[in-house]
Design a protein around this motif. Structure first.
Motif, PDB file in Angstrom:
ATOM      1  N   GLY A 119       6.736  29.334  28.560  1.00 23.61           N
ATOM      2  CA  GLY A 119       7.062  28.151  29.527  1.00 23.61           C
ATOM      3  C   GLY A 119       5.853  27.527  30.290  1.00 23.61           C
ATOM      4  O   GLY A 119       5.671  26.422  30.346  1.00 23.61           O
ATOM      5  N   GLU A 120       5.218  28.478  30.781  1.00 26.44           N
ATOM      6  CA  GLU A 120       3.972  27.867  31.864  1.00 26.44           C
ATOM      7  C   GLU A 120       3.048  27.237  31.033  1.00 26.44           C
ATOM      8  O   GLU A 120       2.423  26.087  31.454  1.00 26.44           O
ATOM      9  N   LEU A 121       2.378  27.931  29.872  1.00 22.17           N
ATOM     10  CA  LEU A 121       1.603  27.260  28.956  1.00 22.17           C
ATOM     11  C   LEU A 121       2.028  26.023  28.357  1.00 22.17           C
ATOM     12  O   LEU A 121       1.377  25.085  28.513  1.00 22.17           O
ATOM     13  N   ALA A 122       3.220  25.934  28.140  1.00 17.81           N
ATOM     14  CA  ALA A 122       3.742  24.736  27.437  1.00 17.81           C
ATOM     15  C   ALA A 122       3.698  23.691  28.385  1.00 17.81           C
ATOM     16  O   ALA A 122       3.353  22.504  28.185  1.00 17.81           O
ATOM     17  N   ASN A 123       4.059  23.975  29.670  1.00 16.09           N
ATOM     18  CA  ASN A 123       4.158  22.970  30.680  1.00 16.09           C
ATOM     19  C   ASN A 123       2.705  22.280  30.851  1.00 16.09           C
ATOM     20  O   ASN A 123       2.613  21.161  30.937  1.00 16.09           O
ATOM     21  N   ARG A 124       1.915  23.299  30.901  1.00 11.25           N
ATOM     22  CA  ARG A 124       0.452  22.768  31.318  1.00 11.25           C
ATOM     23  C   ARG A 124      -0.086  22.045  30.121  1.00 11.25           C
ATOM     24  O   ARG A 124      -0.966  21.024  30.401  1.00 11.25           O
ATOM     25  N   LEU A 125       0.333  22.225  28.991  1.00 16.08           N
ATOM     26  CA  LEU A 125      -0.375  21.481  27.798  1.00 16.08           C
ATOM     27  C   LEU A 125       0.210  20.339  27.579  1.00 16.08           C
ATOM     28  O   LEU A 125      -0.362  19.216  27.104  1.00 16.08           O
ATOM     29  N   ALA A 126       1.398  20.118  28.200  1.00 15.09           N
ATOM     30  CA  ALA A 126       2.204  18.921  27.834  1.00 15.09           C
ATOM     31  C   ALA A 126       2.169  17.953  28.933  1.00 15.09           C
ATOM     32  O   ALA A 126       2.120  16.618  28.793  1.00 15.09           O
ATOM     33  N   HIS A 127       1.638  18.525  30.181  1.00 13.61           N
ATOM     34  CA  HIS A 127       1.751  17.558  31.315  1.00 13.61           C
ATOM     35  C   HIS A 127       0.367  16.669  31.341  1.00 13.61           C
ATOM     36  O   HIS A 127      -0.535  17.670  31.415  1.00 13.61           O
ATOM     37  N   PRO A 128       0.468  15.481  31.527  1.00 13.08           N
ATOM     38  CA  PRO A 128      -0.855  14.781  31.788  1.00 13.08           C
ATOM     39  C   PRO A 128      -1.596  15.310  32.942  1.00 13.08           C
ATOM     40  O   PRO A 128      -3.074  15.266  33.058  1.00 13.08           O
ATOM     41  N   ARG A 129      -1.258  15.784  34.043  1.00 14.74           N
ATOM     42  CA  ARG A 129      -1.990  16.191  35.143  1.00 14.74           C
ATOM     43  C   ARG A 129      -2.832  17.501  34.896  1.00 14.74           C
ATOM     44  O   ARG A 129      -3.852  17.456  35.879  1.00 14.74           O
ATOM     45  N   TYR A 130      -2.532  18.074  34.026  1.00 18.48           N
ATOM     46  CA  TYR A 130      -3.634  19.268  33.623  1.00 18.48           C
ATOM     47  C   TYR A 130      -4.746  18.810  32.750  1.00 18.48           C
ATOM     48  O   TYR A 130      -5.574  19.674  32.202  1.00 18.48           O
ATOM     49  N   GLY A 131      -4.909  17.589  32.266  1.00 22.26           N
ATOM     50  CA  GLY A 131      -5.909  17.092  31.676  1.00 22.26           C
ATOM     51  C   GLY A 131      -6.111  17.474  30.285  1.00 22.26           C
ATOM     52  O   GLY A 131      -7.495  17.335  29.636  1.00 22.26           O
ATOM     53  N   HIS A 132      -5.173  17.695  29.594  1.00 22.79           N
ATOM     54  CA  HIS A 132      -5.054  18.368  27.962  1.00 22.79           C
ATOM     55  C   HIS A 132      -5.356  17.281  27.234  1.00 22.79           C
ATOM     56  O   HIS A 132      -4.476  16.248  26.918  1.00 22.79           O
ATOM     57  N   GLN A 133      -6.403  17.027  26.399  1.00 29.26           N
ATOM     58  CA  GLN A 133      -6.607  15.899  25.575  1.00 29.26           C
ATOM     59  C   GLN A 133      -6.116  16.276  24.176  1.00 29.26           C
ATOM     60  O   GLN A 133      -6.162  17.151  23.641  1.00 29.26           O
ATOM     61  N   ARG A 134      -5.472  14.993  23.618  1.00 22.77           N
ATOM     62  CA  ARG A 134      -4.812  15.189  22.317  1.00 22.77           C
ATOM     63  C   ARG A 134      -5.730  14.148  21.199  1.00 22.77           C
ATOM     64  O   ARG A 134      -6.024  13.215  21.568  1.00 22.77           O
TER      65      ARG A 134
END
Length: 324
Positions: A119-134
């Motif tokens: 769940g924590e990994l999923a949250n960080r990958l989905a939330h824009p504040r962690y800067g994950h680019q798609r």
């Protein structure tokens, strides 16, 4: 064991993403020590408190599961669909653990979809504040003008607020169409398609070649694989859950291509009946247009699942002449 927020505990246990866990709490479906809890700030001690969702006891999994699915076009990224459409979860039927999709991929989009019970990994990958680019590859009609691509990077105003692409560039030329590469920093609903439409580009196909630096090369639509330990480590490093420098993802030239389309609709999930046939989005020309005008008789399936056209009676004096 230290206390943690209830929604974080539920996400970590693989019940749902953190956002959906919050919805479960607000709906009164979660109980802590036999007491219904609806306050999102509630904290629990995983080693002491008993947490249930809809009466089922929640516990932390002994081992996390991580899968990459080549999501086909024509299915939704939810556990169930009230309209009865195929879901991405159906393709992972029978796998151990309780993985759920990370973020969303549109019904008519295809490509890399990560599913996990972390769940924590999923949250960080989905939330824009962690800067994950798609990264997306978009097949657009015609040759897009450079001004349109620049407008996407400069930003446009959509109905739910301003939006922009971080990167936009022509990726590959196809017959009468062009693939462009679009990079965005958030997973807003239909964001890439709406960005394209806002600058006058007609989207014909939407493909996500990789997610978190992990590409779908070697997978066919509807197929999945378990992530390797080094891939999981790189994902966690990418969002700051582990120290170290994440492994480099595929370069622009190494991005996998969208699979060639065969037949109609998404492939059937294991153990599921195939969905009803639908016109291929890439099929153009007189045959495709004629099939939509011909009526029920022309939709009868012929060999290989393709619609067969009824033969027209010949007319005297017109033999060998093609009707236009």
């Amino acid at each position: 064991m230290a206390e943690e927020r209830l929604q974080k505990f539920l996400a970590g246990a693989g019940i749902a993403s953190r956002r959906k866990a919050e919805a479960l709490i607000s709906a009164g479906r979660v109980r802590v020590n036999q007491r219904t809890v609806t306050e999102l700030g509630t904290k629990v001690d995983p080693g002491r408190d008993l947490v249930t969702v809809d009466g089922a006891l929640v516990s932390q999994p002994e081992q996390r599961s991580y899968y990459l699915l080549y999501k086909p076009s024509g299915c939704v990224t939810t556990a169930s669909d009230p309209q009865g459409r195929p879901t991405a979860m159906e393709y992972l039927r029978g796998v151990p653990g309780r993985p759920f999709p990370v973020g969303r991929l549109d019904y008519d989009a295809e490509g890399a979809l990560l599913l996990t019970d972390d769940g924590e990994l999923a949250n960080r990958l989905a939330h824009p504040r962690y800067g994950h680019q798609r990264v997306y590859l978009v097949k657009v009609k015609g040759d897009p003008p450079a001004e349109a691509l620049e407008r996407m990077k400069a930003g446009v105003r959509l109905e739910d607020g301003p939006a922009r692409a971080l990167e936009v560039a022509v990726h590959e030329h196809a017959d009468r169409n062009v693939w462009i590469r679009v990079v965005v920093g958030e997973g807003r609903f239909h964001l890439v398609k709406r960005l394209c439409e806002a600058v006058g580009l007609q989207v014909q196909r939407l493909f996500r070649p990789e997610f978190g630096g992990i590409g779908v090369g070697g997978l066919r639509p509807g197929r999945f694989r378990r992530l390797e330990p080094e891939e999981v480590r790189a994902l966690r490093q990418r969002v700051g859950l582990e120290s170290g420098t994440p492994a480099r993802g595929p370069s622009v030239r190494e991005l996998p291509k969208a699979a060639r389309r065969h037949g109609h609709g998404p492939p059937a999930a294991p153990g599921a009946a195939p969905p009803p046939a639908e016109p291929d989005a890439d099929e153009v020309g007189p045959r495709a247009r004629g099939a939509s005008r011909a009526g029920p008789r022309a939709a009868a399936p012929g060999p290989g699942g393709r619609a067969s056209r009824p033969s027209r009676p010949s007319r005297p004096g017109r033999a060998g002449t093609r009707r236009r």
